[in-house]
Structures are given as structure tokens and as C-alpha cells.
Design a protein around this motif. Structure first.
Motif, PDB file in Angstrom:
ATOM      1  N   GLY A  59      37.478  50.980  30.827  1.00 36.83           N
ATOM      2  CA  GLY A  59      36.855  50.224  31.906  1.00 36.83           C
ATOM      3  C   GLY A  59      35.589  49.503  31.486  1.00 36.83           C
ATOM      4  O   GLY A  59      34.933  48.871  32.304  1.00 36.83           O
ATOM      5  N   TYR A  60      35.245  49.586  30.192  1.00 41.73           N
ATOM      6  CA  TYR A  60      34.050  48.917  29.677  1.00 41.73           C
ATOM      7  C   TYR A  60      34.420  48.049  28.488  1.00 41.73           C
ATOM      8  O   TYR A  60      35.423  48.281  27.804  1.00 41.73           O
ATOM      9  CB  TYR A  60      32.991  49.936  29.238  1.00 41.73           C
ATOM     10  N   ALA A  61      33.606  47.053  28.236  1.00 36.28           N
ATOM     11  CA  ALA A  61      33.706  46.231  27.035  1.00 36.28           C
ATOM     12  C   ALA A  61      32.282  45.936  26.589  1.00 36.28           C
ATOM     13  O   ALA A  61      31.335  46.017  27.383  1.00 36.28           O
ATOM     14  CB  ALA A  61      34.457  44.935  27.309  1.00 36.28           C
ATOM     15  N   ALA A  62      32.118  45.623  25.325  1.00 31.62           N
ATOM     16  CA  ALA A  62      30.810  45.223  24.812  1.00 31.62           C
ATOM     17  C   ALA A  62      30.922  43.772  24.377  1.00 31.62           C
ATOM     18  O   ALA A  62      31.961  43.338  23.859  1.00 31.62           O
ATOM     19  CB  ALA A  62      30.387  46.118  23.647  1.00 31.62           C
ATOM     20  N   ARG A 124      40.257  45.478  35.401  1.00 30.61           N
ATOM     21  CA  ARG A 124      41.647  45.179  35.032  1.00 30.61           C
ATOM     22  C   ARG A 124      42.232  44.411  36.206  1.00 30.61           C
ATOM     23  O   ARG A 124      41.914  44.698  37.362  1.00 30.61           O
ATOM     24  CB  ARG A 124      42.444  46.461  34.811  1.00 30.61           C
ATOM     25  N   VAL A 125      43.069  43.455  35.927  1.00 32.56           N
ATOM     26  CA  VAL A 125      43.670  42.673  37.001  1.00 32.56           C
ATOM     27  C   VAL A 125      45.186  42.721  36.897  1.00 32.56           C
ATOM     28  O   VAL A 125      45.740  43.003  35.826  1.00 32.56           O
ATOM     29  CB  VAL A 125      43.184  41.203  36.985  1.00 32.56           C
ATOM     30  N   ARG A 126      45.838  42.458  38.016  1.00 33.67           N
ATOM     31  CA  ARG A 126      47.284  42.248  38.063  1.00 33.67           C
ATOM     32  C   ARG A 126      47.482  40.792  38.443  1.00 33.67           C
ATOM     33  O   ARG A 126      46.910  40.320  39.431  1.00 33.67           O
ATOM     34  CB  ARG A 126      47.932  43.144  39.119  1.00 33.67           C
ATOM     35  N   PHE A 127      48.266  40.085  37.679  1.00 30.63           N
ATOM     36  CA  PHE A 127      48.542  38.690  37.979  1.00 30.63           C
ATOM     37  C   PHE A 127      49.761  38.600  38.885  1.00 30.63           C
ATOM     38  O   PHE A 127      50.764  39.290  38.670  1.00 30.63           O
ATOM     39  CB  PHE A 127      48.778  37.898  36.683  1.00 30.63           C
ATOM     40  N   HIS A 128      49.669  37.761  39.920  1.00 29.33           N
ATOM     41  CA  HIS A 128      50.750  37.536  40.867  1.00 29.33           C
ATOM     42  C   HIS A 128      51.082  36.054  40.836  1.00 29.33           C
ATOM     43  O   HIS A 128      50.274  35.232  41.280  1.00 29.33           O
ATOM     44  CB  HIS A 128      50.344  37.956  42.291  1.00 29.33           C
TER      45      HIS A 128
END
Length: 166
Positions: A59-62, A124-128
């Protein structure tokens, strides 16, 4: 409201490298140093090692950002700014620097500060897939749609706008 710091595991690839640190209270980025001396000629780019690797929580990024002082004083930036470190990456963090000064070389010594590391929570995403997107005030207005350089007589921007209209 003050949030608790996020725990990030760190490993020194180079045992002498200092751990990243924040220059001032409230800073978003902590300093990254290079472990190798290097000289960048005008227009040259290279990959500088930082001597560290990290394990971010899910859930993290640098994000590796250029240092504003290097940009202002020496014309040094990053080719892929910001560089993204995903939570699953465990390799050494490296910085791709470029010397944008047209005349002067830039020299780095071991442990010179070369970039900043900003750790952020990411979604995070879900593409529709849809046939049409809902409308908005901006619609399809993209590059230059709010004015900017062309509005103050920048010839280059005017040329770019003329080409778009062809």
C-alpha cells in the motif's frame, strides 16, 4: 493531527553509507546520497548507486525526487523524475541523474546528497471499461488548455498551438 511514522525496513548495501535522514522537521523527503564519486559532463547522464535497499509495506511506494539545490546551482536533475520504488522492489535504490548545464561539468563525491526519497501511501484501483466517460468542466482539455506560456507571448508555445490547429 500528527500521524505516526510508517515503519520501513532498510538494508545497507554499502555498510558505510549513512541512513537516509530528513534535513528539517516537517520535510517530505529524506536525503539519499551516492556511494560513488562521479563526474557528469554537460548533457551527460548516469546511474548513481545509493547504497541502500528498502522493504516498503503493502500500500506504499517511494518516489525519488531531484534536489532543488542541485538543480538551481548545478543544473542537475533526474531523467525519470520522480523515480518510483514499488513495495515489492528489494534491489538497491539508484538515481538516474543528468547534467543539464550546457558548459560546466558536475562532480559528485562519495556520500554527496543526490536526491530525495518521499514515501507515500498509494491506492490500488480497478479499471472499469465504459463506452463513454462522464462529462467534466475540463473535458478533453489537455496540454496548455489553461493558458500559460502562450498567453504571455512565448513564441514556442504559440508555434505548438498553431500546429495543434492544423
Amino acid at each position: 493531527m500528527s500521524r505516526q511514522p510508517v515503519d520501513v525496513l532498510i538494508r545497507r548495501v554499502d555498510p558505510e553509507v549513512p541512513l537516509p535522514s530528513y534535513g528539517h522537521p516537517g520535510d517530505a523527503g529524506c536525503d539519499l546520497v551516492t556511494t560513488e564519486a562521479a563526474e557528469l559532463a554537460p548533457g551527460e547522464r548516469m546511474v548513481l548507486p545509493t547504497g541502500i535497499s528498502i522493504a516498503l509495506p503493502d500500500g506504499y511506494a517511494a518516489f525519488v525526487h531531484p534536489r532543488s539545490g542541485l538543480a538551481a546551482r548545478c543544473g542537475v536533475s533526474m531523467v525519470n523524475a520522480p523515480g518510483t520504488i514499488d513495495a515489492g522492489y528489494r534491489g538497491e535504490i539508484k538515481v538516474i541523474v543528468v547534467n543539464l548545464d550546457p558548459r560546466e561539468s558536475v562532480r559528485f563525491e562519495r556520500f554527496d546528497r543526490v536526491a530525495q526519497l518521499v514515501v507515500q501511501q498509494v491506492e490500488r484501483v480497478r479499471f472499469h471499461e465504459v463506452a463513454e466517460l462522464p462529462g467534466s468542466a475540463r473535458a478533453e482539455g489537455g496540454f496548455g488548455s489553461t493558458g500559460g506560456h502562450a498567453a504571455v507571448g512565448n513564441g514556442f508555445a504559440s508555434v505548438a498551438c498553431d500546429r495543434e490547429g492544423q
